[in-house]
Design an enzyme around this catalytic site. Structure first.
Site, mmCIF file in Angstrom:
data_model
loop_
_atom_site.group_PDB
_atom_site.id
_atom_site.type_symbol
_atom_site.label_atom_id
_atom_site.label_comp_id
_atom_site.label_asym_id
_atom_site.label_seq_id
_atom_site.Cartn_x
_atom_site.Cartn_y
_atom_site.Cartn_z
ATOM 1 N N ARG A 174 -8.987 -38.159 -5.895
ATOM 2 C CA ARG A 174 -10.386 -38.537 -6.062
ATOM 3 C C ARG A 174 -10.593 -39.973 -5.626
ATOM 4 N NH1 ARG A 174 -11.605 -34.259 -5.772
ATOM 5 N NH2 ARG A 174 -12.897 -32.922 -7.081
ATOM 6 N N GLU A 208 -19.069 -40.223 -1.058
ATOM 7 C CA GLU A 208 -18.834 -39.286 0.061
ATOM 8 C C GLU A 208 -20.165 -38.759 0.571
ATOM 9 O OE1 GLU A 208 -15.983 -36.347 -1.222
ATOM 10 O OE2 GLU A 208 -14.445 -37.866 -1.519
ATOM 11 N N HIS A 226 -12.532 -35.060 2.965
ATOM 12 C CA HIS A 226 -12.309 -34.267 1.743
ATOM 13 C C HIS A 226 -11.945 -32.818 2.103
ATOM 14 C CE1 HIS A 226 -13.443 -34.082 -2.783
ATOM 15 N NE2 HIS A 226 -12.475 -33.217 -2.514
HETATM 16 N N1 LIG Z 1 -8.786 -33.349 -2.053
HETATM 17 C C1 LIG Z 1 -9.113 -32.167 -2.499
HETATM 18 O O1 LIG Z 1 -9.776 -31.387 -1.826
HETATM 19 C C2 LIG Z 1 -8.643 -31.745 -3.843
HETATM 20 C C3 LIG Z 1 -8.501 -32.670 -4.815
HETATM 21 N N2 LIG Z 1 -8.107 -32.286 -6.067
HETATM 22 C C4 LIG Z 1 -7.948 -33.322 -7.065
HETATM 23 O O2 LIG Z 1 -6.543 -33.559 -7.264
HETATM 24 C C5 LIG Z 1 -6.337 -34.103 -8.533
HETATM 25 C C6 LIG Z 1 -5.175 -33.379 -9.225
HETATM 26 O O3 LIG Z 1 -5.476 -32.017 -9.406
HETATM 27 P P1 LIG Z 1 -4.466 -31.059 -10.227
HETATM 28 O O4 LIG Z 1 -3.077 -31.399 -9.898
HETATM 29 O O5 LIG Z 1 -4.948 -29.689 -10.017
HETATM 30 O O6 LIG Z 1 -4.790 -31.532 -11.707
HETATM 31 P P2 LIG Z 1 -3.861 -31.389 -12.987
HETATM 32 O O7 LIG Z 1 -4.773 -31.472 -14.140
HETATM 33 O O8 LIG Z 1 -2.957 -30.220 -12.855
HETATM 34 O O9 LIG Z 1 -2.959 -32.708 -12.944
HETATM 35 C C7 LIG Z 1 -3.444 -33.979 -13.248
HETATM 36 C C8 LIG Z 1 -2.284 -34.766 -13.835
HETATM 37 O O10 LIG Z 1 -2.689 -36.114 -13.998
HETATM 38 C C9 LIG Z 1 -2.091 -36.597 -15.179
HETATM 39 N N3 LIG Z 1 -2.792 -37.763 -15.645
HETATM 40 C C10 LIG Z 1 -3.967 -37.819 -16.330
HETATM 41 N N4 LIG Z 1 -4.280 -39.104 -16.597
HETATM 42 C C11 LIG Z 1 -3.289 -39.856 -16.064
HETATM 43 C C12 LIG Z 1 -3.064 -41.259 -16.024
HETATM 44 N N5 LIG Z 1 -3.915 -42.124 -16.584
HETATM 45 N N6 LIG Z 1 -1.956 -41.701 -15.388
HETATM 46 C C13 LIG Z 1 -1.090 -40.825 -14.824
HETATM 47 N N7 LIG Z 1 -1.247 -39.492 -14.860
HETATM 48 C C14 LIG Z 1 -2.350 -39.010 -15.464
HETATM 49 C C15 LIG Z 1 -2.159 -35.417 -16.128
HETATM 50 O O11 LIG Z 1 -1.219 -35.530 -17.174
HETATM 51 C C16 LIG Z 1 -1.847 -34.260 -15.212
HETATM 52 O O12 LIG Z 1 -0.474 -33.956 -15.225
HETATM 53 C C17 LIG Z 1 -7.666 -33.984 -9.258
HETATM 54 O O13 LIG Z 1 -8.337 -35.227 -9.170
HETATM 55 C C18 LIG Z 1 -8.427 -32.961 -8.439
HETATM 56 O O14 LIG Z 1 -9.806 -33.087 -8.577
HETATM 57 C C19 LIG Z 1 -7.799 -30.989 -6.357
HETATM 58 C C20 LIG Z 1 -7.933 -30.028 -5.415
HETATM 59 C C21 LIG Z 1 -8.396 -30.322 -4.062
HETATM 60 O O1 LIG Z 2 -14.503 -27.798 -2.942
HETATM 61 C C1 LIG Z 2 -13.810 -28.578 -2.299
HETATM 62 O O2 LIG Z 2 -13.543 -28.441 -1.103
HETATM 63 C C2 LIG Z 2 -13.224 -29.795 -3.000
HETATM 64 C C3 LIG Z 2 -12.024 -29.412 -3.792
HETATM 65 C C4 LIG Z 2 -11.694 -30.438 -4.779
HETATM 66 O O3 LIG Z 2 -11.790 -31.607 -4.550
HETATM 67 C C5 LIG Z 2 -11.259 -29.981 -6.089
HETATM 68 O O4 LIG Z 2 -11.040 -28.786 -6.262
HETATM 69 O O5 LIG Z 2 -11.115 -30.849 -6.967
#
Ligand SMILES: NC(=O)C1=CN([C@@H]2O[C@H](COP(=O)(O)OP(=O)(O)OC[C@H]3O[C@@H](n4cnc5c(N)ncnc54)[C@H](O)[C@@H]3O)[C@@H](O)[C@H]2O)C=CC1
Ligand SMILES: O=C(O)CCC(=O)C(=O)O
Length: 524
Positions: A229, A258, A276
């Site tokens: 993010r 964005e 993104h």
């Molecule tokens: N670029 C994109 O298109 C996408 C971005 N994302 C983003 O990726 C990120 C991670 O997603 P997931 O792995 O599915 O989430 P998740 O919830 O599985 O993992 C997040 C991790 O961050 C840790 N965490 C929380 N606060 C923290 C802190 N202060 N310091 C260190 N670690 C901390 C949690 O303990 C957890 O293990 C999210 O921000 C999500 O929105 C997800 C999918 C697609």
């Molecule tokens: O919908 C998308 O392409 C963004 C995905 C994403 O950032 C998320 O799942 O957190």
């Protein structure tokens, strides 16, 4: 018929479960195109483009559920939804692999300067010496946030011969060992990593996590990757570190704003970006759309949803086991609230017998919602019950006991108000139904259904007849009547189940009868 507004680009194929349901009408339009109809939708399905603000929720007066086809819900005002009793669900793992692969692709492209070399060749140049990169092999990768995506990135890094150092305050040693990574403090990761990739959600704690102070703790020549993010790496703070060469390069899939417009970071040759795209694969989009579509269907069929952001997680199996108690809890709360129609400070719920072994959090939420419903003007349900209770200064707690009073299961609710305490106990009998077995200090047995009348009186002969006469005179038919007393000749009570609700005139007439002390109407 439930109306679903799909306001972002969501995989058509993924919407099939909704399309094939006869009860669902799908409208695929942007919010701005259906301003006049916003109040008619039961569900809203979004990706990240639609901003689900408090203002939008206010207009969507019929809305019950918001589905996010993806992980991050930072485009949704979850608190505002919770306050209104709107369930928010996401698709937590449908795009994990795509996001991890994209992170890895960005990391490889960053250290080998692939985007820059690509542009150069497209400009008809052949400058091999300008694009000397680094190997990933043998490097230390710092992973901040080791959830679904962070751990998938780590697996791939290990396959490339990298050592993985992780910072995640919620990560257990066992899980880290299982995945072959080592846990470190944030400072240790910052100081040791050759490449740092962030995979946390954007929260109060993680916003600006890599800001001036922490960037200064990184190794000179470090590479940074943010496919999570925008804002986890402070964009403004990054600029002097890029200018000085302390940071060798940055890969960004996400930005604080964005699209980023004419952002100063875009002027740096060693900042590579994508718009993104982490989840932008056919596979991920099909997965997330299918996941939320199926969850929406479950929701409208009255089944539990498993990926709710603002409800306790509940699987179908668990729901099937608790559903009878869930309804009993609701009734106990509802009746207690009407009986104690004074301000209350505390609710104490005790579970005994078979129910004590189940997932009681959900039952307690249901009880709390039942209790609050007669007291608050707005919608209250399991989603917002805890928040509404807190706003009204009502605390609640669960206890577990062996005292079942001879029943297989027993839920006991004690309500503490100023100078007054009330206890009600209920049990669920399979194939028979819910029974209230204890009411205000008296053992009794009645079904918590329909229009009930509570009468507290002195235990004297003829009381039943007198009550029957008054109700008869007002043309009120009694369906069932249960009587109980603490001791012969002492305080006694009747619970009557009536065929229709009674008005104040009937209550007043009953209250005139000698030896009747209290008359209360209770709806269950
Ligand atoms: N670029 C994109 O298109 C996408 C971005 N994302 C983003 O990726 C990120 C991670 O997603 P997931 O792995 O599915 O989430 P998740 O919830 O599985 O993992 C997040 C991790 O961050 C840790 N965490 C929380 N606060 C923290 C802190 N202060 N310091 C260190 N670690 C901390 C949690 O303990 C957890 O293990 C999210 O921000 C999500 O929105 C997800 C999918 C697609
Ligand atoms: O919908 C998308 O392409 C963004 C995905 C994403 O950032 C998320 O799942 O957190």
């Amino acid at each position: 018929m439930f109306r679903v507004l799909v306001s972002d680009a969501i995989s058509e194929e993924g919407l099939t479960p909704l399309r094939t349901s006869a009860n669902i009408d799908i409208v695929q339009k942007k919010v701005g195109e259906v301003e006049d109809e916003l109040h008619t939708f039961d569900a809203l399905l979004v990706r990240s483009a639609t901003k689900v603000t408090e203002e939008l929720l206010e207009k969507m007066t019929k809305l019950k559920i918001v589905g996010r086809a993806g992980v991050g819900v930072d485009n949704i005002d979850v608190d505002a939804a919770t306050k209104r009793g709107i369930v928010v669900i996401n698709a937590p793992n449908g795009n994990t692999i795509s996001a991890a692969e994209h992170t890895f692709a960005m990391m490889a492209a960053l250290v080998r300067r692939i985007p820059q070399a690509h542009i150069s060749v497209k400009s008809r140049e052949w400058n091999r010496s300008a694009f000397v990169g680094n190997e990933l092999f043998g490097k230390k990768l710092g992973v901040i946030g080791f959830g679904r995506i962070g751990s998938e990135v780590a697996k791939r890094a290990r396959a490339f011969g990298m050592t993985v150092h992780v910072y995640d305050p919620f990560l257990t040693k066992e899980r880290a060992e299982k995945l072959g990574v080592s846990i470190h403090s944030l400072d240790e990761v910052l100081a040791s990593a050759d490449i740092i990739t962030v995979h946390t959600p954007l929260t109060k704690e993680t916003r600006g996590l890599l800001g001036t102070e922490n960037l200064a703790k990184t190794k000179k020549g470090v590479y940074l990757v943010n496919c999570a993010r925008g804002g986890i790496i402070d964009e403004q703070a990054l600029i002097p570190f890029l200018e000085s060469g302390h940071v060798a390069g940055v890969a960004l899939d996400v930005f604080e704003q964005e699209p980023p417009g004419d952002h100063p970071l875009l002027a740096f040759d060693n900042v590579i970006t994508t718009p993104h795209l982490g989840a932008s694969t056919v596979e991920a989009q099909l997965n997330v759309a299918t996941q939320v579509a199926e969850e929406l269907l479950h929701f409208f069929e009255g089944q539990p949803v498993t990926s709710s952001i603002n409800l306790p997680a509940l699987s179908k199996d668990v729901y099937e086991k608790i559903q009878s108690f869930y309804h009993l809890g609701r009734k106990l709360g509802l009746i207690a609230s009407q009986f104690m129609n004074i301000p209350v400070q505390e609710l104490s719920v005790t579970y005994a017998g078979t129910v004590a072994d189940l997932e009681t959090t959900y039952i307690t939420r249901s009880l709390l919602a039942g209790f609050l419903r007669p007291r608050v003007a707005s919608t209250v349900n399991e989603v917002n019950a805890a928040m509404v209770a807190k706003e009204r200064g009502i605390t609640y707690g669960e206890k577990f006991s062996d005292e079942t009073h001879g029943y297989a299961n027993c839920i006991s609710l004690t309500v503490h108000g100023e100078n007054k305490t009330f206890t009600i106990k209920g049990t669920h009998v399979p194939n028979y139904g819910d029974r209230i077995v204890h009411f205000n200090g008296v053992a009794i047995d009645f079904a918590p259904e329909g229009h009930l009348l509570y009468i507290q009186h002195q235990d004297r002969p003829g009381m039943i007849g007198k009550v029957g006469n008054v109700l008869g005179a007002h043309d009120v038919n009694i369906a069932t009547m249960q009587v109980g007393r603490q001791e012969a000749g002492g305080k006694a009570m009747m619970i009557l189940s009536l065929d229709k609700p009674v008005d104040d005139a009937v209550l007043n007439a009953l209250a005139q009868i000698d030896d009747i002390e209290t008359v209360k109407r209770l709806e269950a």
